[in-house]
Design a protein around this motif. Sequence first.
Motif, PDB file in Angstrom:
ATOM      1  N   SER A 139       0.821  -1.209   0.000  1.00  0.00           N
ATOM      2  CA  SER A 139       0.000   0.000   0.000  1.00  0.00           C
ATOM      3  C   SER A 139       0.853   1.256   0.000  1.00  0.00           C
ATOM      4  N   ASN A 140       1.816   1.312   0.938  1.00  0.00           N
ATOM      5  CA  ASN A 140       2.635   2.524   1.074  1.00  0.00           C
ATOM      6  C   ASN A 140       4.048   2.366   0.524  1.00  0.00           C
ATOM      7  N   ASN A 141       4.329   1.250  -0.176  1.00  0.00           N
ATOM      8  CA  ASN A 141       5.644   1.087  -0.779  1.00  0.00           C
ATOM      9  C   ASN A 141       5.569   0.878  -2.289  1.00  0.00           C
ATOM     10  N   TYR A 191       2.168   4.708  16.147  1.00  0.00           N
ATOM     11  CA  TYR A 191       3.237   3.727  15.972  1.00  0.00           C
ATOM     12  C   TYR A 191       3.992   3.621  17.280  1.00  0.00           C
ATOM     13  N   ARG A 192       3.677   2.651  18.093  1.00  0.00           N
ATOM     14  CA  ARG A 192       4.363   2.525  19.372  1.00  0.00           C
ATOM     15  C   ARG A 192       4.654   1.082  19.753  1.00  0.00           C
ATOM     16  N   VAL A 193       5.694   0.970  20.547  1.00  0.00           N
ATOM     17  CA  VAL A 193       6.106  -0.331  21.063  1.00  0.00           C
ATOM     18  C   VAL A 193       4.962  -0.919  21.881  1.00  0.00           C
ATOM     19  N   GLY A 211      10.675 -11.725  14.127  1.00  0.00           N
ATOM     20  CA  GLY A 211      10.720 -10.387  14.708  1.00  0.00           C
ATOM     21  C   GLY A 211      10.858  -9.284  13.682  1.00  0.00           C
ATOM     22  N   ILE A 212      10.230  -8.145  13.986  1.00  0.00           N
ATOM     23  CA  ILE A 212      10.506  -6.880  13.287  1.00  0.00           C
ATOM     24  C   ILE A 212      10.475  -5.844  14.407  1.00  0.00           C
ATOM     25  N   GLY A 213      11.665  -5.428  14.822  1.00  0.00           N
ATOM     26  CA  GLY A 213      11.749  -4.581  15.998  1.00  0.00           C
ATOM     27  C   GLY A 213      11.462  -5.372  17.255  1.00  0.00           C
ATOM     28  N   GLY A 248      13.006   9.017   3.748  1.00  0.00           N
ATOM     29  CA  GLY A 248      12.155   9.438   4.862  1.00  0.00           C
ATOM     30  C   GLY A 248      12.612   8.796   6.152  1.00  0.00           C
ATOM     31  N   LYS A 249      11.895   9.106   7.207  1.00  0.00           N
ATOM     32  CA  LYS A 249      12.282   8.608   8.525  1.00  0.00           C
ATOM     33  C   LYS A 249      12.060   7.103   8.610  1.00  0.00           C
ATOM     34  N   MET A 250      13.100   6.391   8.977  1.00  0.00           N
ATOM     35  CA  MET A 250      12.998   4.936   9.102  1.00  0.00           C
ATOM     36  C   MET A 250      12.674   4.560  10.541  1.00  0.00           C
TER      37      MET A 250
HETATM   38  N1  LIG Z   1       8.294   0.774   4.453  1.00  0.00           N
HETATM   39  C1  LIG Z   1       7.592   0.211   5.441  1.00  0.00           C
HETATM   40  N2  LIG Z   1       8.249  -0.365   6.475  1.00  0.00           N
HETATM   41  C2  LIG Z   1       7.569  -0.967   7.487  1.00  0.00           C
HETATM   42  O1  LIG Z   1       8.223  -1.496   8.409  1.00  0.00           O
HETATM   43  C3  LIG Z   1       6.149  -0.990   7.426  1.00  0.00           C
HETATM   44  C4  LIG Z   1       5.506  -0.388   6.326  1.00  0.00           C
HETATM   45  N3  LIG Z   1       6.251   0.203   5.367  1.00  0.00           N
HETATM   46  N4  LIG Z   1       4.166  -0.359   6.207  1.00  0.00           N
HETATM   47  C5  LIG Z   1       3.352  -1.096   7.133  1.00  0.00           C
HETATM   48  C6  LIG Z   1       3.954  -1.158   8.468  1.00  0.00           C
HETATM   49  C7  LIG Z   1       3.988   0.143   9.228  1.00  0.00           C
HETATM   50  N5  LIG Z   1       5.134  -0.083  10.093  1.00  0.00           N
HETATM   51  C8  LIG Z   1       5.726   0.884  10.876  1.00  0.00           C
HETATM   52  C9  LIG Z   1       5.672   2.198  10.502  1.00  0.00           C
HETATM   53  C10 LIG Z   1       6.276   3.172  11.270  1.00  0.00           C
HETATM   54  C11 LIG Z   1       6.948   2.829  12.408  1.00  0.00           C
HETATM   55  C12 LIG Z   1       7.582   3.920  13.215  1.00  0.00           C
HETATM   56  O2  LIG Z   1       7.471   5.074  12.882  1.00  0.00           O
HETATM   57  N6  LIG Z   1       8.307   3.610  14.289  1.00  0.00           N
HETATM   58  C13 LIG Z   1       9.040   4.589  15.064  1.00  0.00           C
HETATM   59  C14 LIG Z   1       8.306   4.955  16.326  1.00  0.00           C
HETATM   60  C15 LIG Z   1       8.474   4.011  17.466  1.00  0.00           C
HETATM   61  C16 LIG Z   1       7.953   4.580  18.808  1.00  0.00           C
HETATM   62  O3  LIG Z   1       7.629   5.737  18.876  1.00  0.00           O
HETATM   63  O4  LIG Z   1       7.895   3.804  19.769  1.00  0.00           O
HETATM   64  C17 LIG Z   1      10.437   4.037  15.360  1.00  0.00           C
HETATM   65  O5  LIG Z   1      11.338   4.846  15.588  1.00  0.00           O
HETATM   66  O6  LIG Z   1      10.640   2.824  15.301  1.00  0.00           O
HETATM   67  C18 LIG Z   1       7.022   1.510  12.781  1.00  0.00           C
HETATM   68  C19 LIG Z   1       6.409   0.536  12.003  1.00  0.00           C
HETATM   69  C20 LIG Z   1       5.751  -1.340   9.795  1.00  0.00           C
HETATM   70  N7  LIG Z   1       5.355  -1.570   8.432  1.00  0.00           N
END
Ligand SMILES: Nc1nc(=O)c2c([nH]1)NC[C@@H]1CN(c3ccc(C(=O)N[C@@H](CCC(=O)O)C(=O)O)cc3)CN21
Length: 289
Positions: A73-75, A177-179, A227-229, A250-252
Amino acid sequence: MSSTPEETAPYGGGPAVPAAETPKVIRRIRTHHLREMKQRGERFSMLTSYDQLTAQVFDEAGIEVLLVGDSASNNVLGNSTSIPVTVDELLPLTRAVSRSVSRALVVGDLPFGSYQASPEQGYLTAARFMKEGGAHCVKLEGGVEMAPQIERMTRGGIPVMAHIGFTPQSEHALGGYRVQGRGDAAERLLRDAEAVQEAGAFAVVMEMVPGDVAAQITAKLEIPTIGIGAGNQCDGQVLVWQDAFGLRTGKMPRFVKQYADLRSTLLDAARTYDSEVKSGAFPGPEHTF
Ligand SMILES: Nc1nc(=O)c2c([nH]1)NC[C@@H]1CN(c3ccc(C(=O)N[C@@H](CCC(=O)O)C(=O)O)cc3)CN21
Ligand SMILES: CC(C)C(=O)C(=O)O
Ligand SMILES: [Mg+2]
């Protein structure tokens, strides 16, 4: 080990040799192979893929599992989150990937709204991913509350990968988007993990979960965790390929490690092409009939 000589023979064709002397070359990754890898303490890898050429490359690289994520969707499709993508949009991408692999297990990611309403709705959607998309299994988001869906699909011959912790389709319900699973919430996460295993899931993705909580859940479960994170104690890892290989800007999220810088490579190549077209340097005589 339950793999047959045919599945472990390195070059195919030849006489069966005892498993102990045979390198473990698995011709086609099946869900049971992932569980066996966990039992042996071996990790496996998973990436997203949404098209023929990346599917071929990742398959050749030995990535065990390819996820046709709703993250298309977003990629791929130009949205900013995974929420708007539809089944009809994901099916052709799923089919492209499943047609293009010879070894990897292909997972179809069920989009938001296509399975949550009922087990029946979920089964019918999942069956479309298998029949029309050629997926080998499906993934859905949710723990305890999705157990009826997981049971129904599993009973109907569709292997299910669950996804717990931060579940992006529920971004608005989770409050951003939070843990997930910090402090007291760790108990609830463990209950989710146990519920999806009990319902028949063959594996479970854990997204943005504290590493120690993910490690405990991984040790408790019989099914593999991905795992993812969620730290390095999970049985497998998954990343979105455009994040891992630097095509996206963009911000990863913090959980991303960038293994290549494809965006710069592509940008340089596109600029060079552009300037050669404009100068008349391309096409040269060797490109001309
Ligand atoms: N390109 C892409 N990568 C992804 O990992 C991903 C997608 N798209 N689309 C669907 C979901 C959305 N996901 C996401 C999107 C944003 C964050 C994020 O902004 N995380 C921040 C905030 C964490 C916090 O505040 O605790 C981070 O720094 O990890 C995490 C997972 C994972 N998925
Ligand atoms: C981030 C992974 C697990 C996913 O669900 C997706 O890419 O859609
Ligand atoms: Mg997804």
